[in-house]
Design a protein around this motif. Structure first.
Motif, short mmCIF file in Angstrom:
data_model
loop_
_atom_site.label_atom_id
_atom_site.label_comp_id
_atom_site.label_asym_id
_atom_site.label_seq_id
_atom_site.Cartn_x
_atom_site.Cartn_y
_atom_site.Cartn_z
N UNK A 101 0.86 -1.45 0.07
CA UNK A 101 -0.02 -0.07 0.28
C UNK A 101 0.95 1.10 0.06
N UNK A 105 1.25 4.12 -3.01
CA UNK A 105 1.09 5.51 -2.66
C UNK A 105 2.06 6.36 -2.93
N UNK A 159 -2.90 -7.82 1.55
CA UNK A 159 -2.39 -7.74 2.92
C UNK A 159 -3.53 -7.02 3.71
N UNK A 160 -4.67 -6.70 3.24
CA UNK A 160 -5.61 -6.23 3.99
C UNK A 160 -5.56 -4.70 4.18
N UNK A 161 -4.76 -4.07 3.21
CA UNK A 161 -4.59 -2.92 3.34
C UNK A 161 -5.62 -1.96 2.43
N UNK A 162 -6.23 -2.69 1.44
CA UNK A 162 -7.23 -2.05 0.57
C UNK A 162 -8.46 -2.39 0.84
N UNK A 163 -9.56 -1.78 0.88
CA UNK A 163 -10.88 -2.31 1.36
C UNK A 163 -11.37 -3.27 0.44
N UNK A 164 -11.86 -4.41 1.21
CA UNK A 164 -11.97 -5.88 0.62
C UNK A 164 -13.03 -5.81 -0.58
N UNK A 165 -14.03 -4.70 -0.61
CA UNK A 165 -14.96 -4.56 -1.80
C UNK A 165 -14.41 -4.06 -2.95
N UNK A 166 -13.13 -3.56 -2.87
CA UNK A 166 -12.37 -2.85 -4.15
C UNK A 166 -11.99 -4.05 -5.42
N UNK A 168 -9.66 -5.23 -7.80
CA UNK A 168 -8.11 -5.02 -7.87
C UNK A 168 -7.78 -4.46 -9.45
N UNK A 206 -6.71 7.42 -1.45
CA UNK A 206 -6.40 6.57 -0.40
C UNK A 206 -7.35 6.72 0.95
N UNK A 207 -7.56 7.97 1.25
CA UNK A 207 -8.46 8.29 2.33
C UNK A 207 -9.87 8.88 2.07
#
Lengths: 214, 214
Positions: A101, A105, A159-166, A168, A206-207
């Motif tokens: 992540x 960035x 890694x679980x650092x991006x929302x799981x519903x996104x 890729x 990202x936020x």
């Protein structure tokens, strides 16, 4: 007939050794390239002739051939310049000892900065449609860059650092669609307001725009 | 010589009054328009002649004039179609009895949906550079839309619903740069993965890609 001079690449006028500045005083390869890229962006590569370029430069067409072999070489040099900037950022992102992540960035931030520093060259790159070998080679390199983005997104998701519903693939496209869209309105003299443009892009992507309330 | 088969643009064909279906059987205004827009996007508006269009339709040039007065009218109809879709979304967003941030999200979501439903028309609209009266009129309407976006962003910022470090003008540009970038890769048959494309755009833009950990 004058023999065409050896083509020369160079990031900017100041980066060229003085001995490499040839042709008519007032023009070196960098300034010829800058004017060519401006014309390509204005009229399209196909719509720009060496005659148009000579007229814009205020020199004879033959004088341009002191600097480059022809129009396609100008295109190649221009696309290489944009791609070189993006490659440096990608190589650094790849080497960063940090989670995906953060590498992602870094890549987004660095790409926005390359776009700001080299906006006419990146604009040209983004308009390439693959009509010639030079364009196809540039598209290949762009695709390699896009694959790297998609890999980082996928890794950051695992890694679980991006929302799981996104998704890729869609996320990678949206992220660089956002970055690339900047060429549509960016003007070097305009400034990005309070925060840097790269900061604003990263904050939104990202936020998110929404204010967080505690 | 075989008679050309009837290509039809599904959505629009049914939307036109039957009385406007003129000319040779197999083509109505909608199908002529759909083919024209495809060519304009492929070769550029300036690079497309009525002769090219006749060849692609497989009819005589004179037969096109049963449907429209000329190339510029095709452009106007195509741009109107994209703009009409976006206007409906903007009007609904304006009328929504909700805070600015929600009206903004509605506008983003609806614009993505218009882009999905009418992607060739929106693609053409986004490429317009203002070379003719028709193009300038379309650009004016696009600017009105952009002003509305900027107003919503500014209002949502005043409401404290958008992060205070976001610059309103840049944010409005980034938001619709993100939406508009979709035309670069969107293919109607491709699907958007698990969540709808509009959901993914809104999730990224408003809440960010980063997973929230509690």
């Amino acid at each position: 007939m004058t023999a065409p001079a050896a083509p020369r690449a160079g990031r900017a006028a100041t980066a060229l050794p003085a001995g490499r500045r040839r042709g008519r005083p007032g023009h070196d390869l960098s300034s010829v390239l800058a004017v060519a890229v401006g014309l390509f962006n204005e009229r399209g590569y196909d719509g720009t002739s060496m005659r148009d370029l000579a007229a814009r430069l205020g020199i004879a067409k033959s004088a341009i051939y002191h600097h480059v072999a022809g129009k396609e070489e100008l295109l190649r040099l221009a696309l290489d310049r944009a791609l070189a900037g993006l490659s440096v950022v990608a190589d650094r992102a790849r080497a960063l000892p940090a989670p995906a992540i953060e590498r992602l960035e870094y890549l987004v931030r660095g790409s926005v900065e390359v776009l700001e520093a080299e906006s006419p060259y990146v604009t040209l790159l983004l308009r390439v449609r693959g009509n010639t070998d030079v364009e196809r080679a540039a598209l290949d390199r762009r695709r390699g860059f896009d694959r790297f983005v998609a890999e980082l997104v996928a890794e950051a998701t695992r890694d679980g650092d991006i929302r799981p519903d996104a998704d890729a693939v869609i996320t990678a496209r949206l992220l660089f669609g956002l970055v690339n869209s900047i060429v549509e309105w960016y003007r070097p003299d305009r400034g990005a307001g309070r925060a840097s443009l790269a900061d604003q892009v990263c904050a939104m992507a990202f936020d998110g725009l929404r204010a967080r309330r505690r």
